[in-house]
Design a protein around this motif. Structure first.
Motif, PDB file in Angstrom:
ATOM      1  N   LEU A  83       0.944  -1.307  -0.120  1.00  9.46           N
ATOM      2  CA  LEU A  83      -0.010   0.088   0.124  1.00  9.46           C
ATOM      3  C   LEU A  83       0.899   1.393   0.033  1.00  9.46           C
ATOM      4  O   LEU A  83       1.770   1.501   0.989  1.00  9.46           O
ATOM      5  N   ASP A  84       0.792   2.045  -1.106  1.00  7.42           N
ATOM      6  CA  ASP A  84       1.667   3.225  -1.254  1.00  7.42           C
ATOM      7  C   ASP A  84       3.005   2.671  -1.117  1.00  7.42           C
ATOM      8  O   ASP A  84       3.973   3.496  -0.671  1.00  7.42           O
ATOM      9  N   GLY A  85       3.347   1.624  -1.906  1.00  6.25           N
ATOM     10  CA  GLY A  85       4.852   1.257  -2.005  1.00  6.25           C
ATOM     11  C   GLY A  85       5.499   0.648  -0.510  1.00  6.25           C
ATOM     12  O   GLY A  85       6.540   0.298  -0.423  1.00  6.25           O
ATOM     13  N   LYS A  86       4.318   0.572   0.474  1.00  5.76           N
ATOM     14  CA  LYS A  86       4.872  -0.023   1.810  1.00  5.76           C
ATOM     15  C   LYS A  86       4.068  -1.245   2.102  1.00  5.76           C
ATOM     16  O   LYS A  86       3.128  -1.354   1.541  1.00  5.76           O
ATOM     17  N   SER A  87       4.936  -2.188   2.649  1.00  2.20           N
ATOM     18  CA  SER A  87       4.063  -3.373   3.017  1.00  2.20           C
ATOM     19  C   SER A  87       3.276  -3.358   4.496  1.00  2.20           C
ATOM     20  O   SER A  87       3.547  -2.768   5.302  1.00  2.20           O
ATOM     21  N   HIS A  88       2.213  -3.746   4.312  1.00  2.00           N
ATOM     22  CA  HIS A  88       1.313  -3.722   5.501  1.00  2.00           C
ATOM     23  C   HIS A  88       0.884  -5.036   5.725  1.00  2.00           C
ATOM     24  O   HIS A  88       0.503  -5.911   4.737  1.00  2.00           O
TER      25      HIS A  88
END
Length: 200
Positions: A83-88
């Motif tokens: 999500l938005d280049g970040k892992s969640h």
């Protein structure tokens, strides 16, 4: 099906957990944490221990231990999503609902087996002999055709009091007298099943 009902707000999942918790092999604390997860899942599919602790009033360590237990028992699954280049972390509750559906099916099948045994015993007392394999299949067919134990008992008692000789065929005839289904082994059409439901 259960997950679909849950997603549209038509499932009392807290009662479901209370009813099945022993069969789910969960302790009370883990059940409370699972309820908290389900409370928030519709709004947020990220597993946030701090939020769960605040909303439930349960200690963070207890929640973490419960989540580990739920993961080990495969009642929830955690996935990494970008999500938005970040892992969640995102979690899925599908395995929990699948397990509940399986348990409910087992409970239903167990009850039906008990009801079938009861009816077979009742028929054998009146016939004064054991039922043949074919006759036992006929009894099973009654339940498959959605007759309840009470309805079958009523039909048996009716035959007992109105016929000189007790016959399984008479019970069969009494059960199907108001339907278009001639026997439990007949291939049922959709119209026949619908007519039977409407005429009940």
């Amino acid at each position: 099906m259960l997950e679909k009902l849950y997603s549209i707000g038509c499932l009392d999942y807290q009662r479901l957990i209370r009813v099945l918790y022993s069969k789910l092999n969960l302790n009370e604390r883990t059940c409370l944490v699972l309820m908290g997860i389900l409370d928030s899942y519709c709004f947020n599919q990220e597993l946030n221990v701090d939020d769960l602790s605040k909303s439930s009033g349960i200690d963070r360590e207890i929640i973490e231990n419960a989540i580990v237990e739920l993961l080990n028992k495969d009642y929830i699954q955690i996935d990494l999503v970008m999500l938005d280049g970040k892992s969640h972390e995102s979690y899925r509750i599908t395995p929990f609902f699948l397990k509940c559906e399986k348990l409910l099916t087992e409970i239903k099948n167990s009850k039906q087996e008990t009801d079938i045994s009861h009816i077979i015993a009742m028929l054998e007392i009146n016939l004064k002999r054991p039922l043949s394999r074919t006759e036992q299949e006929t009894v099973s067919g009654w339940f498959e055709d959605s007759f309840t134990k009470g309805e079958i008992e009523t039909a048996i008692k009716y035959v007992m009091t109105t016929k000189n000789v007790f016959r399984l065929q008479s019970v069969n005839k009494e059960l199907y007298k108001d339907t278009k289904i001639s026997s439990p082994t007949t291939n049922e059409t959709i119209k026949g099943v619908f007519d039977k439901m409407v005429n009940r």
